[in-house]
Design an enzyme around this catalytic site. Structure first.
Site, PDB file in Angstrom:
ATOM      1  N   CYS A 149      36.003   0.154   8.091  1.00 17.54           N
ATOM      2  CA  CYS A 149      35.007  -0.722   8.701  1.00 17.54           C
ATOM      3  C   CYS A 149      34.766  -1.937   7.814  1.00 17.54           C
ATOM      4  O   CYS A 149      34.664  -1.823   6.587  1.00 17.54           O
ATOM      5  CB  CYS A 149      33.702   0.039   8.920  1.00 17.54           C
ATOM      6  SG  CYS A 149      32.404  -0.959   9.687  1.00 17.54           S
ATOM      7  N   CYS A 160      21.323 -19.116   3.371  1.00 27.36           N
ATOM      8  CA  CYS A 160      22.220 -17.972   3.523  1.00 27.36           C
ATOM      9  C   CYS A 160      23.609 -18.288   2.985  1.00 27.36           C
ATOM     10  O   CYS A 160      24.552 -17.538   3.224  1.00 27.36           O
ATOM     11  CB  CYS A 160      22.295 -17.540   4.989  1.00 27.36           C
ATOM     12  SG  CYS A 160      22.975 -18.800   6.079  1.00 27.36           S
TER      13      CYS A 160
END
Length: 465
Positions: free
Chosen positions: A104, A422
């Protein structure tokens, strides 16, 4: 899944495989010593190639480790690989608890101790500020941290049918993308989602597979508020009444909300009455913010609450001041600012979010806020809502940063600017611009908004010199 788009910063833009590098060399497995971490939180080593030391970026590697590397790509200036064997592990290495970690792409650095993760991210921030702005904050703020698992309140589960070895027909795969791939990993649990929803993933898999129109379902979004959980089912063709009833039965037994989304948008199916809203609270300010399941929100509610409180503390709005909140979204910072300042103007490019902001202001009985939809890449300083200037400014831009914005807002001469970022690379770039325009970098620090990922969220305070 989140509002903030843009290319993730990394090594120089990757061209095609260098023709001068042989196929044999890309399959080598050298043993190297990891010197430090890149700003993508990958190990960096140097190893001999054609009589010269070449830079090697290594996934799944920590500083100080001796690792065996499987080379995955060879470029003209650097190579890439993954640590296939840890010969000498770091004290910061941990066994990833997720059974899907190896495949993942969601939580790429679960092998790293959480305290080491946040320390590495803080160093990345400081390195980027020094590299691009030649600046060091006068004070490095202590990191904001919270739970490392169960924190994520938004996610998108992809749905595909894949023919696997040994199966006669395609099998349903429901999950997240593989590392560096568009393929999906079939998951049975997800530790960064709240435990009660993670436990529902096998049942959700079974639900989709039971639908006759299952191949028309492309993904399922989950949005989790303080008060309820909503599922948004994206379908490419209309679902049958039987399938709609299957989905409805599933959400009713779990007290979820259900939305169906086609090309025209998402519409609510359950509950049949009431506003299409979830909610989260900001207890420090006595506020509750409502949002549609597909609105942008910060996915980590705990860190968001801490972040909002820190931003207000740094900006220090006074009862007689006018404050500007840029990239305001649905009012995450705007409403808390309005509990302290005389007037707040919240500006956002997406009109739907400014409408949501007005709803939230009314819901919380705040009448000193003006929300405005505007193109923030253009010069807005002469707009009617900007007349009179601003004493203080807060901005929370997307990953691409706010270069045009910081050039424009400097004309207001605000005493303080708080920048929530961010992307430390674009924050550093914009820091250089603010310094050039008469501001000093007073404080900066990181916030662990996305534990176990390479995402770096930070906050900085600039003060007028």
């Amino acid at each position: 899944m989140i509002r903030k788009p843009g290319r993730r910063p990394g090594p120089p833009r990757r061209p095609g495989l260098a023709r001068s590098q042989s196929t044999q060399r890309t399959t080598q497995s050298p043993v190297v010593q990891i010197d430090k971490l890149s700003h993508e939180v990958r190990g960096i080593a140097r190893y001999p190639v054609d009589g010269k030391n070449k830079t090697l970026f290594v996934d799944n590697a920590l500083p100080g480790e001796e690792v065996k590397v499987k080379i995955t790509a060879s470029r003209a200036r650097f190579d890439e690989g993954i640590a296939s064997e840890i010969i000498q592990p770091s004290a910061d290495r941990r066994t990833p608890p997720c059974p899907h970690f190896e495949h993942c792409g969601g939580c790429a650095i679960q092998y790293m101790d959480p305290a080491a993760q946040i320390a590495a991210k803080q160093q990345i921030l400081l390195d980027q500020l020094q590299r691009f702005a030649h600046a060091t904050p006068e004070q490095v703020l202590p990191p904001l941290t919270g739970d490392n698992f169960g924190y994520r309140r938004r996610a998108r589960l992809g749905v595909r049918f894949v023919k696997q070895a040994g199966s006669r027909k395609p099998q349903l795969v429901l999950g997240f993308r593989e590392k560096r791939s568009n393929n999906l990993v079939d998951i049975t649990e997800c530790g960064v989602l709240p435990a009660d929803f993670s436990a529902q993933i096998p049942a959700l898999h079974q639900l989709v597979d039971s639908c006759t129109g299952r191949k028309q379902i492309s993904h399922i979004e989950v949005a989790i508020g303080d008060d309820a959980t909503a599922l948004v089912v994206r379908h490419l063709q209309p679902l049958s009444e039987e399938d709609r009833q299957r989905l409805l039965d599933y959400v009713k037994t779990r007290d979820y909300h259900l939305y169906l989304q086609d090309d025209s948008g998402a519409s609510t199916v359950w509950p049949e009455q009431g506003a299409e809203r979830l909610a989260y609270g900001l207890a420090d300010f006595g506020l509750t913010l409502q949002f549609h399941p597909q609105d942008f929100i910060q996915v980590n509610f705990d860190i968001n609450r801490q972040m909002v409180s820190r931003a207000i503390e740094l900006l220090d709005p006074q009862a007689d001041e006018r404050v500007l909140d840029l990239f305001c979204g649905l009012g995450n910072f705007t409403l808390p600012l309005a509990t302290r300042a005389a007037e707040v103007v919240g500006v956002e490019g997406a009109k739907v979010l400014t409408e949501r902001g007005r709803e939230n202001a009314a819901h919380n009985n705040l009448d000193n806020i003006h929300f405005q939809a505007a193109d923030l890449t253009a010069d807005f300083t002469r707009s009617p809502w900007a007349r009179g200037g601003f004493d203080k400014i807060l901005l929370d831009p997307p990953r691409t940063g706010a270069l045009e914005v910081v050039r424009n807002i400097a004309t207001f001469g605000a005493r303080r600017i708080v920048y929530v970022s961010c992307n430390p690379a674009t924050l550093a770039r914009d820091t250089a611009e603010l310094i050039q325009r008469g501001y000093r970098l007073s404080k900066a620090g990181v916030m662990d908004m996305f534990p176990h990922t390479t995402h770096v969220e930070s906050i900085a305070l600039f003060e007028k010199t």
